[in-house]
Design a protein around this motif. Structure first.
Motif, short mmCIF file in Angstrom:
data_model
loop_
_atom_site.label_atom_id
_atom_site.label_comp_id
_atom_site.label_asym_id
_atom_site.label_seq_id
_atom_site.Cartn_x
_atom_site.Cartn_y
_atom_site.Cartn_z
N LEU A 211 -39.47 47.22 21.09
CA LEU A 211 -39.89 47.65 19.58
C LEU A 211 -39.25 46.77 18.65
CD1 LEU A 211 -39.99 51.34 20.01
CD2 LEU A 211 -41.99 49.84 19.99
N LYS A 212 -38.13 45.96 19.13
CA LYS A 212 -37.49 45.07 18.22
C LYS A 212 -36.73 45.88 17.20
CE LYS A 212 -40.53 40.98 18.65
NZ LYS A 212 -41.08 41.33 19.86
N GLN A 213 -36.11 47.07 17.83
CA GLN A 213 -35.34 47.96 16.88
C GLN A 213 -33.91 47.79 17.45
OE1 GLN A 213 -37.41 51.60 18.18
NE2 GLN A 213 -37.63 52.03 15.89
N PRO A 214 -33.14 48.10 16.53
CA PRO A 214 -31.69 48.35 17.03
C PRO A 214 -31.75 49.72 17.88
CG PRO A 214 -31.93 48.06 14.60
CD PRO A 214 -33.18 48.19 15.07
N LEU A 215 -30.70 49.86 18.80
CA LEU A 215 -30.59 51.07 19.59
C LEU A 215 -30.35 52.18 18.74
CD1 LEU A 215 -30.58 52.44 22.17
CD2 LEU A 215 -28.08 51.92 22.44
N TYR A 216 -29.43 52.23 17.73
CA TYR A 216 -29.37 53.60 16.97
C TYR A 216 -30.72 53.77 16.08
CZ TYR A 216 -29.28 50.32 12.80
OH TYR A 216 -29.60 49.31 11.98
N ALA A 217 -31.62 52.98 15.71
CA ALA A 217 -32.84 53.32 15.28
C ALA A 217 -33.73 53.96 16.20
CB ALA A 217 -33.54 52.03 14.44
N ARG A 218 -33.73 53.33 17.28
CA ARG A 218 -34.74 53.95 18.39
C ARG A 218 -34.07 55.49 18.80
NH1 ARG A 218 -39.05 55.58 20.34
NH2 ARG A 218 -39.21 55.95 22.70
N ILE A 219 -32.69 55.86 18.80
CA ILE A 219 -32.17 57.04 19.02
C ILE A 219 -32.42 57.89 17.85
CG2 ILE A 219 -30.08 58.36 19.12
CD1 ILE A 219 -28.95 55.96 20.79
N ALA A 220 -32.47 57.51 16.66
CA ALA A 220 -32.89 58.04 15.53
C ALA A 220 -34.21 58.60 15.44
CB ALA A 220 -32.69 57.23 14.34
N GLU A 221 -35.09 57.88 16.06
CA GLU A 221 -36.61 58.32 16.22
C GLU A 221 -36.75 59.44 17.21
OE1 GLU A 221 -39.18 55.32 17.13
OE2 GLU A 221 -39.20 54.35 15.10
N LEU A 222 -36.18 59.33 18.34
CA LEU A 222 -36.08 60.34 19.25
C LEU A 222 -35.63 61.48 18.86
CD1 LEU A 222 -35.09 58.27 22.49
CD2 LEU A 222 -37.38 59.07 21.86
#
Length: 432
Positions: free
Chosen positions: A128-139
């Motif tokens: 998704l070309k996201q930083p890991l923290y941003a992916r976790i924030a979505e989840l």
């Protein structure tokens, strides 16, 4: 094939910060995106934690090998997940639990299962070309990531330092810091000053598992006095610039008759005595957080401790809750503690960890994302703390690559994003 479908999965045995085997997992997606995760291991562990599968072969790493767990990932788990969309983290994690089929993930091993869960999340973020923290924030359904308040190990005993002290850890919380960078600088000054103070007293400055000093203090008061001296020697004000957290790890002190044996002091205490000791520490020193002050099944004692001190300090359950929803709910019902230590390898999956964290916070409990004493160079928990806005993080001391890499990741995230800093307010006013 869906670009974010899981295409390949490979687990291998690597070594953790204590030189013991642990698992590393690589996930590759159909679009070539890659995610890797290395799984930590604890020393002071709760009986309800998700199960680490070890080989038990005395000829290989004293029985601590993880080749069986790695093989389970590479065969049965891969067959169950091949082609699954990694964007559906919950379905992936639910499938992992279903394939194992045991409450504590004993059949296939929580160590391998967690490695897959985190590596899949990282691969999805890459796709998704996201930083890991941003992916976790979505989840986590968190629209406003925050930088956490660090809790930094300074002095160690218990199972982290060969029982040099009865109490496991004494930690510094940078109360006056205005950013993660500022907090790490303050903690670094205290850690360096503590080594000098110990040297002046002629007491050991050996390195404990989490990078703290192991001075072998005779009792908790001696350790707390050392902490005060270190804070002052760093040019800081105890209770204002720096406050203190204690990890008693009482389960490791508890005897078969439910009393607590303080071997270094030559004392045996009951729950009331333990509570009185902690109450005196809070009165005499700037102690604002106490972790695992009583044993993991001493529910009545925990309720009494919370009644006595819960309005004044943070009372954190680690072995008590083991990042386990059922135990957390029991603790909430019993009014046991007011904070939870969150360790992903206690739970076994990322979404299971997020669910437990969210429930704790919905009930007014503070949360501390925590490392383990057997760590790796994987900085995942730094992104987890930011992405969930947990408020606090407990990594270890400012020594060794396995802990420093996580502090460095926090510094990178703060510099790149300018996210707000939780600060001492993360304690919900307890002792602040």
């Amino acid at each position: 094939m869906n670009p974010t479908a899981l295409a390949s999965l490979e687990a291998r045995q690597i070594l953790d910060s204590r030189g013991r085997p642990t698992i590393e997992v690589d996930v590759v997606l159909a679009d070539g995106s890659h995610g890797r995760a290395a799984v930590p291991s604890g020393a002071s562990t709760g009986t309800a934690e998700a199960h680490e599968l070890r080989d038990g072969d005395p000829a290989r790493y004293a029985g601590l090998g993880v080749l069986k767990a790695a093989a389970n990932v590479n065969t049965e788990i891969f067959h169950a997940l091949k082609g699954m969309d990694t964007l559906d983290q919950r379905r992936l994690d639910d499938t992992l639990r279903e394939v194992d089929g045991t409450p504590q993930l004993k059949r296939l091993g929580a160590n391998g299962i967690l490695g897959v869960s985190i590596a899949a999340c990282r691969a999805a973020a890459t796709s998704l070309k996201q930083p890991l923290y941003a992916r976790i924030a979505e989840l986590a359904g968190n629209p406003a990531p925050q930088m956490p308040l660090p809790m930094v190990n300074i002095l160690s005993g218990g199972l982290h330092a060969g029982r040099g002290m009865d109490v496991q850890d004494f930690l510094a919380i940078p109360a006056s810091a205005s950013s993660v960078e500022d907090a790490i600088h303050i903690a670094s000054k205290v850690r360096n000053a503590a080594a000098q103070v110990c040297a002046q007293e002629g007491i050991p400055t050996l390195l404990a598992d989490e990078g703290g000093l192991s001075p072998g203090c005779q009792d908790g008061d001696h350790a707390l006095r050392l902490m005060i001296r270190a804070i002052e020697a760093a040019g800081l004000r105890p209770g204002l610039d720096v406050v203190i957290a204690i990890d008693v790890a009482a389960a490791s002190l508890q005897q078969a008759d439910s009393t607590y044996r303080l071997a270094r002091e030559g004392k045996t205490l009951d729950a009331d005595d333990m509570i009185a000791m902690m109450e005196r520490w809070v009165h005499d020193y700037p102690v604002v957080s106490i972790e695992d002050g009583l044993g993991e099944e001493d529910w009545d004692g925990w309720a009494a401790l919370t009644t006595r001190l819960g309005q004044r300090v943070q009372l954190v359950g680690d072995d008590l809750f083991t990042t386990n929803m059922q135990r957390l709910r029991k603790g909430i019902d019993r009014h046991a503690g007011n904070g939870i230590l969150v360790k992903v390898n206690q739970n076994g999956t990322l979404t299971g960890t997020l669910d437990t964290l969210a429930h704790a916070r919905s009930k007014g409990y503070t949360a501390i994302i925590s490392a383990r004493s057997g760590e790796t160079e994987d900085p995942f928990i730094a992104d987890l703390a930011v992405g969930t806005s947990a408020g606090q993080i407990k990594i270890g001391s400012l020594r060794t690559s396995s802990t420093v890499c996580k502090y460095n990741q926090l510094l990178r995230i703060e510099a790149a994003t300018g996210f707000p800093y939780s600060g001492i307010g993360a304690l919900n006013g307890k002792g602040a």
